[in-house]
Enzyme design. Structure first.
Site, PDB file in Angstrom:
ATOM      1  NE  ARG A  41     -44.747-122.997 -16.838  1.00 25.57           N
ATOM      2  CZ  ARG A  41     -45.649-123.816 -17.391  1.00 25.57           C
ATOM      3  NH1 ARG A  41     -45.665-125.096 -17.065  1.00 25.57           N
ATOM      4  NH2 ARG A  41     -46.507-123.349 -18.268  1.00 25.57           N
ATOM      5  CD  GLU A  84     -38.863-126.457 -19.162  1.00 23.28           C
ATOM      6  OE1 GLU A  84     -39.570-126.228 -20.165  1.00 23.28           O
ATOM      7  OE2 GLU A  84     -39.328-126.878 -18.106  1.00 23.28           O
ATOM      8  CG  HIS A  96     -42.469-128.421 -20.180  1.00 27.58           C
ATOM      9  ND1 HIS A  96     -42.157-127.156 -19.750  1.00 27.58           N
ATOM     10  CD2 HIS A  96     -43.794-128.562 -19.962  1.00 27.58           C
ATOM     11  CE1 HIS A  96     -43.243-126.558 -19.288  1.00 27.58           C
ATOM     12  NE2 HIS A  96     -44.254-127.391 -19.413  1.00 27.58           N
TER      13      HIS A  96
END
Ligand code: GLV
Ligand code: GLV
Length: 329
Positions: free
Chosen positions: A239, A268, A287
């Site tokens: 993360r 994000e 991601h």
């Protein structure tokens, strides 16, 4: 009896969620890439029995206060830092995630990102595309070796172990740091436990795979980057907020470390003007750790299965808040 109601916060392929239609009234946000607006999520939470959510949704106190008959939140991710789990437990709501089904896929991506960063593969592909390849030369786009180097894995869960197995295939020495010792992994993989500082000092590749918690927030700060080798390559597939991004930027810019491969960011999506993107020694990807078609399908199926189980008073397959079982066994 009225049918239960389920809200899915992202458009998913109908065939994957078909079993839900047998037991419930299903509503779904209509976009694949755009997240469901907060207002709609809150409104849906009010009268839903189940939510199938994304890691980009904040499932917090406001959601749990608004809901009236919510029984389960199935999050399409192994990480659940977007959910206030203790609040959920207080409201007797089951929280489910998608561990194990994504382990090998995420390890593939993590190792791929490591290789791409070390061998400058993205930069090299851009170089060719931009017509800059005018001749072969001995040190053109020369990167760092991977084989026989030392990898330090921070967060030795299933994904960490799967990355360690890949590293073994590259004859790497494997160090790891974790809250608890993993004797099995030490035996099976020849992985060596060390303190966080020892790992930073000795690793050629520092790979972050630890979940985001109060304890791990900004674990990788200025001090941590300064303890790494100048030649160190930092990989984050966990993360974004486990890293102090300003400190990482500075370390890369000042060449205190060599390069970074990042699949995750504090906020994000990142924009094309993000400072990281101005650095040649950083590989940023959006991601996509668990993003193989097969694995994403499995993850959706697991969420669907967990929802069906909870709504039919059965134990879900992958429950996060084990305390929930005490009142619902
Ligand atoms: C992805 O980041 C996940 O937690 O599954
Ligand atoms: C490189 O392609 C080599 O042949 O060494």
């Amino acid at each position: 009896m009225t049918k239960p109601k389920i809200f899915i916060s992202r458009k998913l392929r109908e065939d994957l969620i078909l079993p839900l239609y047998d037991i419930a009234h299903v509503e779904m946000w209509d976009h694949e890439e755009k997240p469901c607006p907060r207002d709609l999520l809150l409104k849906q939470a009010e009268d839903c029995d189940a939510l199938l959510t994304m890691l980009s949704d904040q499932i917090d106190r406001e959601v749990f206060t608004r809901q009236k008959r919510l029984k389960v939140v199935a999050n399409l991710a192994v990480g659940y830092d977007n959910i206030q789990v203790e609040e959920a437990t207080e409201h007797n709501i089951a929280i489910c995630n998608t561990p194990e089904v994504l382990t090998e896929t995420t390890a593939d991506l993590t190792f791929g990102l490591l290789m791409a960063t070390a061998r400058r593969i993205v930069e090299a592909a851009e170089f060719v595309k931009e017509g800059k390849w005018t001749g072969w030369s001995p040190f053109l786009l020369a990167g760092a070796d991977i084989h026989h180097k030392t990898i330090g894995i921070v967060g030795m869960g299933s994904i960490g172990e799967a990355v360690a197995r890949r590293a073994k295939g590259f004859s790497m020495e494997v160090l790891y740091h974790n809250r608890s010792r993993k004797e099995e992994a030490e035996k099976e993989l020849g992985a060596t436990y060390c303190s966080f500082d020892e790992l930073l000092a000795h690793s050629d590749f520092v790979v972050c795979l630890t979940p985001l918690t109060e304890e791990t927030k900004h674990l990788f700060n200025q001090e941590a980057f300064r303890k790494m080798k100048k030649s160190a390559i930092f990989i984050n597939a966990a993360r974004g907020a486990v890293v102090d991004e300003e400190a990482l930027y500075e370390a890369l810019e000042k060449k205190e470390i060599q390069a970074a491969g990042l699949d995750v960011f504090t906020k994000e999506p990142i924009e094309s003007t993000h400072p990281f993107l101005s650095l040649p020694n950083v590989v940023c990807i959006p991601h996509i750790g668990s993003a193989s078609i097969e694995t994403r399908e499995e993850m959706v199926r697991l969420c669907v299965d967990n929802i069906i189980r909870v709504l039919s008073h059965k134990e879900p397959k992958t429950l996060v808040n084990k305390k929930w079982l005490q009142t619902n066994a």
